[in-house]
Scaffold this motif. Structure first.
Motif, PDB file in Angstrom:
ATOM      1  N   VAL A   1       2.013  13.960  11.055  1.00  0.00           N
ATOM      2  CA  VAL A   1       0.755  13.711  10.479  1.00  0.00           C
ATOM      3  C   VAL A   1       0.894  14.549   9.326  1.00  0.00           C
TER       4      VAL A   1
ATOM      5  N   ILE B   1      -5.201   5.703   5.627  1.00  0.00           N
ATOM      6  CA  ILE B   1      -3.708   5.795   6.058  1.00  0.00           C
ATOM      7  C   ILE B   1      -3.469   7.091   7.063  1.00  0.00           C
ATOM      8  N   VAL B   2      -3.919   8.127   6.615  1.00  0.00           N
ATOM      9  CA  VAL B   2      -3.858   9.132   7.694  1.00  0.00           C
ATOM     10  C   VAL B   2      -4.618   8.993   9.180  1.00  0.00           C
TER      11      VAL B   2
ATOM     12  N   LYS C   1      -4.185  -7.898  10.213  1.00  0.00           N
ATOM     13  CA  LYS C   1      -3.968  -6.598   9.388  1.00  0.00           C
ATOM     14  C   LYS C   1      -3.742  -5.381  10.246  1.00  0.00           C
TER      15      LYS C   1
ATOM     16  N   ASP D   1      -6.431   6.845   1.016  1.00  0.00           N
ATOM     17  CA  ASP D   1      -5.351   7.716   1.652  1.00  0.00           C
ATOM     18  C   ASP D   1      -5.891   8.204   2.741  1.00  0.00           C
TER      19      ASP D   1
ATOM     20  N   ILE E   1       0.618  12.790   0.591  1.00  0.00           N
ATOM     21  CA  ILE E   1      -0.405  12.370  -0.265  1.00  0.00           C
ATOM     22  C   ILE E   1      -0.880  13.292  -1.048  1.00  0.00           C
TER      23      ILE E   1
ATOM     24  N   SER F   1      -5.179   6.097  10.399  1.00  0.00           N
ATOM     25  CA  SER F   1      -4.619   4.956  11.309  1.00  0.00           C
ATOM     26  C   SER F   1      -3.429   5.480  11.927  1.00  0.00           C
TER      27      SER F   1
ATOM     28  N   LEU G   1       2.731  13.711   6.539  1.00  0.00           N
ATOM     29  CA  LEU G   1       2.213  12.518   5.671  1.00  0.00           C
ATOM     30  C   LEU G   1       0.935  12.960   5.011  1.00  0.00           C
ATOM     31  N   GLN G   2       0.297  13.799   5.274  1.00  0.00           N
ATOM     32  CA  GLN G   2      -0.823  14.371   4.519  1.00  0.00           C
ATOM     33  C   GLN G   2      -0.195  15.239   3.412  1.00  0.00           C
TER      34      GLN G   2
ATOM     35  N   LEU H   1       3.338   1.556  11.095  1.00  0.00           N
ATOM     36  CA  LEU H   1       3.189   3.111  11.456  1.00  0.00           C
ATOM     37  C   LEU H   1       4.114   3.119  12.646  1.00  0.00           C
TER      38      LEU H   1
ATOM     39  N   VAL I   1      -0.397  -3.088   9.956  1.00  0.00           N
ATOM     40  CA  VAL I   1      -0.396  -1.641   9.913  1.00  0.00           C
ATOM     41  C   VAL I   1       0.185  -1.028  11.001  1.00  0.00           C
ATOM     42  N   MET I   2      -0.291  -1.496  12.236  1.00  0.00           N
ATOM     43  CA  MET I   2       0.395  -0.851  13.512  1.00  0.00           C
ATOM     44  C   MET I   2       2.104  -0.813  13.389  1.00  0.00           C
TER      45      MET I   2
ATOM     46  N   LEU J   1      -5.636  -0.005   1.985  1.00  0.00           N
ATOM     47  CA  LEU J   1      -6.130   1.290   2.910  1.00  0.00           C
ATOM     48  C   LEU J   1      -6.110   2.553   2.089  1.00  0.00           C
TER      49      LEU J   1
END
Lengths: 130, 130, 130, 130
Positions: free
Chosen positions: B109, A108-109, B83, A105, B116, A111, B112-113, B91, B87-88, A103
């Motif tokens: 969120v 990822i955000v 997949k 960047d 990154i 999702s 996370l941003q 998360l 992923v879920m 995934l």
DNA sequence: GTGGTCTAGACCACA
DNA sequence: GTGGTCTAGACCACC
């Protein structure tokens, strides 16, 4: 590939206490339960508890007062920093995992945002170990 | 509070194989190593490997051909679904952890941003167990 | 044409338990006999019983309580769904068999109706394997 | 409760031949493959095949002509009766199973009708052993 | 050779 | 006591 790398108990205790401190179950300045009491509560050896506390004292999350007990630091910056560290640790981990799944960047955000949006209906998400 | 919640080895094997499949190390239609070979590679018992495979066969991630071997499904929908599930799962887990730390949805969120964005300089983030 | 397609014992155990549950011999919420007891009763190995139960636990027909025992789910929807699945499985099978004998859909229904109507006089019907 | 009651192979062969005859793969009057050939085809012992045939000859489904071979009977009534017997056997079995699940006579017919109606979308019905 | 099933026996965690 | 997991070794069917 090796399996079964069990997380050391003393390390789990640290994490456990971190969460207590950061979620306010143990407020700044509050006295921690006695080491022997903690050992009983957690059904582990006293030395194991002590090892966890020693490390937390070294990093000044906990202040030890000889003969009186252990106390949560009142240093708000310290606590903020600790929280930041915990959060970043979690994010780094999930980021790596999702990155492994190719995934990007932004995906990822996206999702994560998607997960939060549709979180209303739980849909029985099963935890898959790392 | 209880510690030592060890993840079953067969479960770890499943996760291990999931990642191999989803990262393309095991492509759709590819033959998996023989059960007995996997057991040697992973230094676990044959039956433990078999148990992991049996579950993956039941959920149709893997197709078993008696006497020939086990093969990754070629059903792209199945793989996409797998997949998504992985992923879920990740998360959901990180979301819960950060939620415990009293981060709001938007803060989660945002952090996370932030992670990154500043990821360029690694800054020695230490993994903290859950 | 291949013969001897033996049904795995663990699978037969599942079916056996399904019927116990659906016919009310094991009521919702009831505790199942201990795994080791079931093994004795059915004269099979503990692990074989465990395998059957593990699958039923995974599909939530049975709820496992560590150290206490295994219990029939109290989820009526789940049980209704299970019954539906069993019934449909039986019907699908008989339908296929009769279809092979070139009976049309309506003939199949009609013959079932006929069987039921004349069931009063048993007439010595011999079971013929599939 | 006892498991693993394997169906005798000679019995399975009878059923196999019944279906060949009734589906027209072996037409009335047709010559059956030689016993030794059948044994090879089915990878079973000659005696096992012979036992199946002997019973079918005794009931006049098959006519044995010494030195010439075995032939499917041309007696249409006999064949109709055989088919009826097979059909009723299947129906009796499924009826008993569904009856055990507390379905009434009318519910059994209704559920069969329902199965046929919704058969368009296969929905992945899994066979559950008896 | 392959996978699938079964048994026997052990150990652990939970209660 | 309970269930859950793992190992070791065996046997079978398919190829």
């Amino acid at each position: 590939m090796k399996f079964d790398d069990k997380v050391p108990i003393y390390y789990q205790i640290k994490t456990y206490l971190y969460y207590d401190v950061l979620t306010g179950k143990l407020k700044p300045g509050a006295k921690l339960p006695a080491v022997r009491q903690l050992a009983v509560d957690l059904t582990v050896n006293v030395n194991t508890v002590q090892r966890a506390l020693t490390e937390m004292i070294a990093e000044k999350t906990i202040i030890s007062q000889r003969g009186k007990g252990n106390f949560v630091t009142e240093d708000q910056d310290k606590l903020a920093q600790l929280k930041e560290q915990l959060v970043m640790s979690q994010l780094a981990h999930v980021y790596d995992q999702l990155h492994r799944l190719n995934l990007s960047d932004s995906e990822i955000v996206a999702s994560l945002q998607r997960y939060i949006d549709q979180k209303g209906a739980p849909q029985d998400v099963e935890r898959i170990s790392d």
